[in-house]
Design a protein around this motif. Structure first.
Motif, PDB file in Angstrom:
ATOM      1  N   CYS A  70      92.776  99.919  46.842  1.00 36.03           N
ATOM      2  CA  CYS A  70      92.945  99.665  48.266  1.00 36.03           C
ATOM      3  C   CYS A  70      91.651  99.044  48.794  1.00 36.03           C
ATOM      4  CB  CYS A  70      93.255 100.970  48.998  1.00 36.03           C
ATOM      5  SG  CYS A  70      93.288 100.765  50.783  1.00 36.03           S
ATOM      6  N   CYS A  73      90.262 101.445  52.001  1.00 35.28           N
ATOM      7  CA  CYS A  73      89.530 102.703  51.800  1.00 35.28           C
ATOM      8  C   CYS A  73      88.849 102.764  50.438  1.00 35.28           C
ATOM      9  CB  CYS A  73      90.460 103.900  51.997  1.00 35.28           C
ATOM     10  SG  CYS A  73      91.702 104.097  50.700  1.00 35.28           S
ATOM     11  N   CYS A 112      98.947 101.876  50.630  1.00 38.12           N
ATOM     12  CA  CYS A 112      98.019 102.813  50.020  1.00 38.12           C
ATOM     13  C   CYS A 112      98.461 104.249  50.330  1.00 38.12           C
ATOM     14  CB  CYS A 112      96.623 102.542  50.561  1.00 38.12           C
ATOM     15  SG  CYS A 112      95.425 103.813  50.114  1.00 38.12           S
ATOM     16  N   CYS A 115      95.524 105.882  52.827  1.00 41.56           N
ATOM     17  CA  CYS A 115      95.254 105.468  54.206  1.00 41.56           C
ATOM     18  C   CYS A 115      96.397 104.664  54.822  1.00 41.56           C
ATOM     19  CB  CYS A 115      93.947 104.672  54.274  1.00 41.56           C
ATOM     20  SG  CYS A 115      94.080 103.017  53.584  1.00 41.56           S
TER      21      CYS A 115
HETATM   22 ZN   LIG Z   1      93.617 103.000  51.378  1.00 36.84          ZN
END
Ligand SMILES: [Zn+2]
Length: 142
Positions: A70, A73, A112, A115
């Protein structure tokens, strides 16, 4: 066909980098390459006849699940972490779901698990030779 060009580069890599006869080569291919393993082996078995280094080599193919990163994050996750999401996409599109056709579309459909961002990229998508076994290598160990 794609399988033949891969088989060709495997044979080429082996013959250029080894001078002992090879008994077995293990090739790792990503799940979403959708290569036909049968055709790949057939191509390899045909092409290997041209060089004594590889003529008796057996091709083993391992299929590797992709991982994802991701960009939002910075966490990494595995295919199994998003399997439920993939299942949902599959349900709404039927068998011809877009991920099957175009792994690049993943970020559009998958988010993701940490997040919720769609800014994800697939990693571990490369094809590589994991292991090469040579004839006589066992005796050398003792
Ligand atoms: Zn993420």
């Amino acid at each position: 066909m794609h399988e033949w060009s891969i088989a060709y580069s495997v044979v080429k890599t082996l013959t250029e980098n080894f001078n002992k006869r090879i008994s077995k080569v293990t090739l790792v291919i990503p799940l979403f390459s959708f290569l036909d393993v049968g055709i790949l082996k057939e191509a390899f078995n045909e092409l290997k006849k041209e060089n004594p280094i590889v003529e008796n080599a057996e091709l083993e193919v391992k299929i590797q699940e992709p991982s994802f990163r991701c960009r939002n994050c910075n966490r990494e996750f595995k295919f199994s972490d998003i399997q439920q999401q993939v299942g949902e996409v599959k349900n709404s599109y039927g068998e011809e779901y877009p991920l099957h056709l175009m792994p690049e579309l993943f970020p559009a459909f998958i988010k993701c698990p940490y997040c919720g961002s769609h800014d994800i990229e697939a990693i571990g998508q490369e094809i590589y030779i994991e292991k090469v076994e040579e004839y006589g290598a066992v005796e050398r160990v003792s």
